[in-house]
Motif scaffolding. Sequence first.
Motif, PDB file in Angstrom:
ATOM      1  N   ASP A 106       0.832  -1.206   0.000  1.00  0.00           N
ATOM      2  CA  ASP A 106       0.000   0.000   0.000  1.00  0.00           C
ATOM      3  C   ASP A 106       0.864   1.253   0.000  1.00  0.00           C
ATOM      4  O   ASP A 106       0.602   2.189  -0.754  1.00  0.00           O
ATOM      5  CB  ASP A 106      -0.904   0.030   1.229  1.00  0.00           C
ATOM      6  CG  ASP A 106      -2.009  -1.009   1.188  1.00  0.00           C
ATOM      7  OD1 ASP A 106      -2.121  -1.728   0.180  1.00  0.00           O
ATOM      8  OD2 ASP A 106      -2.751  -1.098   2.174  1.00  0.00           O
TER       9      ASP A 106
ATOM     10  N   MET B  82      -1.442   8.401   4.384  1.00  0.00           N
ATOM     11  CA  MET B  82      -2.660   7.802   3.837  1.00  0.00           C
ATOM     12  C   MET B  82      -2.946   6.454   4.477  1.00  0.00           C
ATOM     13  O   MET B  82      -4.097   6.137   4.794  1.00  0.00           O
ATOM     14  CB  MET B  82      -2.567   7.691   2.315  1.00  0.00           C
ATOM     15  CG  MET B  82      -2.654   9.046   1.642  1.00  0.00           C
ATOM     16  SD  MET B  82      -2.835   9.000  -0.159  1.00  0.00           S
ATOM     17  CE  MET B  82      -1.268   8.445  -0.704  1.00  0.00           C
ATOM     18  N   VAL B  83      -1.907   5.656   4.709  1.00  0.00           N
ATOM     19  CA  VAL B  83      -2.092   4.353   5.358  1.00  0.00           C
ATOM     20  C   VAL B  83      -2.570   4.548   6.799  1.00  0.00           C
ATOM     21  O   VAL B  83      -3.489   3.861   7.258  1.00  0.00           O
ATOM     22  CB  VAL B  83      -0.796   3.513   5.297  1.00  0.00           C
ATOM     23  CG1 VAL B  83      -0.889   2.283   6.187  1.00  0.00           C
ATOM     24  CG2 VAL B  83      -0.512   3.093   3.861  1.00  0.00           C
TER      25      VAL B  83
ATOM     26  N   ALA C 142     -10.938   1.996   7.060  1.00  0.00           N
ATOM     27  CA  ALA C 142     -11.399   2.042   5.678  1.00  0.00           C
ATOM     28  C   ALA C 142     -10.848   0.891   4.824  1.00  0.00           C
ATOM     29  O   ALA C 142     -11.183   0.797   3.654  1.00  0.00           O
ATOM     30  CB  ALA C 142     -10.988   3.368   5.044  1.00  0.00           C
ATOM     31  N   SER C 143     -10.032   0.052   5.404  1.00  0.00           N
ATOM     32  CA  SER C 143      -9.438  -1.053   4.642  1.00  0.00           C
ATOM     33  C   SER C 143     -10.506  -2.044   4.253  1.00  0.00           C
ATOM     34  O   SER C 143     -11.469  -2.291   4.986  1.00  0.00           O
ATOM     35  CB  SER C 143      -8.364  -1.747   5.481  1.00  0.00           C
ATOM     36  OG  SER C 143      -7.838  -2.837   4.773  1.00  0.00           O
ATOM     37  N   GLU C 144     -10.328  -2.634   3.081  1.00  0.00           N
ATOM     38  CA  GLU C 144     -11.289  -3.636   2.605  1.00  0.00           C
ATOM     39  C   GLU C 144     -10.989  -5.018   3.166  1.00  0.00           C
ATOM     40  O   GLU C 144     -11.736  -5.949   2.907  1.00  0.00           O
ATOM     41  CB  GLU C 144     -11.280  -3.680   1.074  1.00  0.00           C
ATOM     42  CG  GLU C 144     -11.801  -2.401   0.462  1.00  0.00           C
ATOM     43  CD  GLU C 144     -11.801  -2.458  -1.055  1.00  0.00           C
ATOM     44  OE1 GLU C 144     -11.649  -3.543  -1.624  1.00  0.00           O
ATOM     45  OE2 GLU C 144     -11.934  -1.391  -1.663  1.00  0.00           O
TER      46      GLU C 144
ATOM     47  N   GLU D  18      -6.174   5.558   6.699  1.00  0.00           N
ATOM     48  CA  GLU D  18      -6.988   4.388   6.357  1.00  0.00           C
ATOM     49  C   GLU D  18      -7.215   3.517   7.585  1.00  0.00           C
ATOM     50  O   GLU D  18      -8.333   3.062   7.837  1.00  0.00           O
ATOM     51  CB  GLU D  18      -6.298   3.587   5.249  1.00  0.00           C
ATOM     52  CG  GLU D  18      -7.058   2.356   4.818  1.00  0.00           C
ATOM     53  CD  GLU D  18      -6.317   1.582   3.752  1.00  0.00           C
ATOM     54  OE1 GLU D  18      -6.922   1.312   2.711  1.00  0.00           O
ATOM     55  OE2 GLU D  18      -5.143   1.231   3.978  1.00  0.00           O
ATOM     56  N   GLN D  19      -6.161   3.315   8.370  1.00  0.00           N
ATOM     57  CA  GLN D  19      -6.277   2.504   9.582  1.00  0.00           C
ATOM     58  C   GLN D  19      -7.164   3.198  10.615  1.00  0.00           C
ATOM     59  O   GLN D  19      -8.003   2.558  11.252  1.00  0.00           O
ATOM     60  CB  GLN D  19      -4.887   2.225  10.161  1.00  0.00           C
ATOM     61  CG  GLN D  19      -4.061   1.305   9.294  1.00  0.00           C
ATOM     62  CD  GLN D  19      -2.591   1.258   9.686  1.00  0.00           C
ATOM     63  OE1 GLN D  19      -2.106   2.082  10.448  1.00  0.00           O
ATOM     64  NE2 GLN D  19      -1.877   0.288   9.128  1.00  0.00           N
TER      65      GLN D  19
END
Length: 70
Positions: free
Chosen positions: A19, A58-59, A67-69, A62-63
């Motif tokens: 990522d 951004m990572v 928001a991670s898939e 996301e955490q």
Amino acid sequence: MASPMFPVPSGTEDKGATDVKWFAGLAMQAIISKQGLPESESARDEFALWAYRMAQAMVRAEQALHASED
């Protein structure tokens, strides 16, 4: 170790980009498209550092947002 952004089948040599690497590439494209490719090596290094910092941010976002898939 981080999982790849776009996994590839097992048994292949390339494991795909993480990522952070993927996001850094996108950030690098954005800054180059806006400011152009710098002439000096030190300026290019600064672009790369900025791109990786943005990718790491951004990572983290996301955490934090879950928001991670995965």
